[in-house]
Design an enzyme around this catalytic site. Structure first.
Site, PDB file in Angstrom:
ATOM      1  N   SER A   1      -0.022   8.104   3.959  1.00  0.00           N
ATOM      2  CA  SER A   1      -1.181   8.870   3.493  1.00  0.00           C
ATOM      3  C   SER A   1      -0.843  10.326   3.224  1.00  0.00           C
ATOM      4  O   SER A   1      -1.483  10.964   2.401  1.00  0.00           O
ATOM      5  CB  SER A   1      -2.307   8.799   4.533  1.00  0.00           C
TER       6      SER A   1
ATOM      7  N   HIS B   1       1.437   4.720  -2.420  1.00  0.00           N
ATOM      8  CA  HIS B   1       0.220   4.852  -1.622  1.00  0.00           C
ATOM      9  C   HIS B   1      -0.832   3.874  -2.132  1.00  0.00           C
ATOM     10  O   HIS B   1      -1.534   4.155  -3.107  1.00  0.00           O
ATOM     11  CB  HIS B   1      -0.277   6.302  -1.690  1.00  0.00           C
TER      12      HIS B   1
ATOM     13  N   GLU C   1      -1.076   5.086  -6.124  1.00  0.00           N
ATOM     14  CA  GLU C   1      -0.520   6.433  -6.270  1.00  0.00           C
ATOM     15  C   GLU C   1       0.962   6.379  -5.891  1.00  0.00           C
ATOM     16  O   GLU C   1       1.308   6.110  -4.741  1.00  0.00           O
ATOM     17  CB  GLU C   1      -1.277   7.397  -5.357  1.00  0.00           C
TER      18      GLU C   1
ATOM     19  N   ASN D   1      -5.075  12.098  -1.016  1.00  0.00           N
ATOM     20  CA  ASN D   1      -5.463  12.448   0.349  1.00  0.00           C
ATOM     21  C   ASN D   1      -5.552  13.942   0.597  1.00  0.00           C
ATOM     22  O   ASN D   1      -6.239  14.371   1.523  1.00  0.00           O
ATOM     23  CB  ASN D   1      -4.528  11.794   1.354  1.00  0.00           C
TER      24      ASN D   1
END
Length: 286
Positions: free
Chosen positions: A122, A143, A155, A193
């Protein structure tokens, strides 16, 4: 045309690891799902079974033998040596550097020199992860979003040393999974994030300050901005422990007070109120 990557190791059988193992097996990959205990792996297997049965209720084209076919493609293990033949590894361990560092050092010794390591993290720097391996050019961030089987976009994060060949192979894995990758450069929290964790943290502060209830905060985001889920519902889905770990990484990385975790978030994590996975977070789950 790139060669198909068939054997993929998945490290960690939490929410993300379970989703990845299921998604990979359903797209005809051989999966080695690894975790630290048989008990955790037994729970993961049952969760995958439950997911497939639930999916079968809505997709009538899924045959009755589909469940067994998917499970037969997943090997559940606590032994890193089973990863010796894996062509690609996706790591999903907790957002704690000491844990991740140890995992990658073990992987580096067991896997072939050609094996690519993808960090499903993350917030932790991909460049930092690559630095503890002997294959810096073969480490990339991937991700995934929760729930993995139904989210179409990932991602992808290019570390300082990540090679174009590694990026191409990672995109090929995503293509095989029916997904698309958006490539960004390495920075703690990346794009998603770095923005999302601040939003969730501020939403928790609003709750702590009694500006609004959890339902009211979420309703504003869903009705005013068209979000499918509000920030507090999203926090419960991700897991409040994961949220806290991620915000702590951002706070340590940037040394900026805007990333300081809300006291209510810390208190809830200490109380074991992690969200959906334990049945209680900002909302109650059966």
């Amino acid at each position: 045309m790139a060669m198909n990557i068939q054997t993929i190791g998945v490290i960690g059988s939490g929410v993300m690891g379970i989703g990845l193992a299921q998604n990979l097996a359903q797209t005809d990959h051989k999966v080695i799902l690894l975790d630290i205990s048989e008990e955790i792996l037994t729970h993961a297997k049952q969760k995958i079974i439950n997911n497939l049965r639930f999916q079968g209720l809505f997709q009538k084209n899924i045959q009755k033998n589909h469940l067994e076919e998917v499970l037969n493609k997943i090997q559940f293990s606590t032994d890193y040596n089973f990863l010796a033949n894996a062509e690609f590894i996706i790591e999903n361990t907790t957002e704690k550097w000491d844990i991740k560092k140890e995992v990658y050092q073990k992987l580096d010794k067991v896997c072939t020199k050609e094996t690519i390591f993808a960090a499903n993290t993350s917030a932790i720097s991909i460049t930092r992860i690559a630095s503890v391996t002997q294959r810096k050019h073969q480490v990339i961030g991937m991700h995934f979003m929760n729930p993995v089987p139904i989210k179409p976009v990932v991602e992808m994060i290019r570390g300082y040393h990540t090679s174009e060949e590694t990026i191409t192979k990672a995109k090929q894995v995503l293509l095989q999974m029916g997904k698309e990758g958006i490539l960004v450069n390495d920075s703690p929290g990346f794009v998603s994030n770095r923005v999302l964790m601040l939003t969730i943290n501020e939403a928790i502060c609003l709750l702590q300050e009694q500006v609004a209830s959890a339902a009211e905060v979420d309703r504003i985001f869903k009705t005013c901005f068209g979000h499918k889920m509000g920030p507090l519902e999203t926090a419960d889905l991700i897991g409040l422990d994961t949220i806290l770990f991620s915000i702590e990484v951002l706070y340590e990385s940037f040394n900026d007070s805007k990333y300081r975790p809300c006291n209510l978030l810390i208190k809830m994590v200490h109380a074991g109120l992690y969200g959906q996975k334990c049945g209680q977070g900002f909302y109650t789950y059966n």
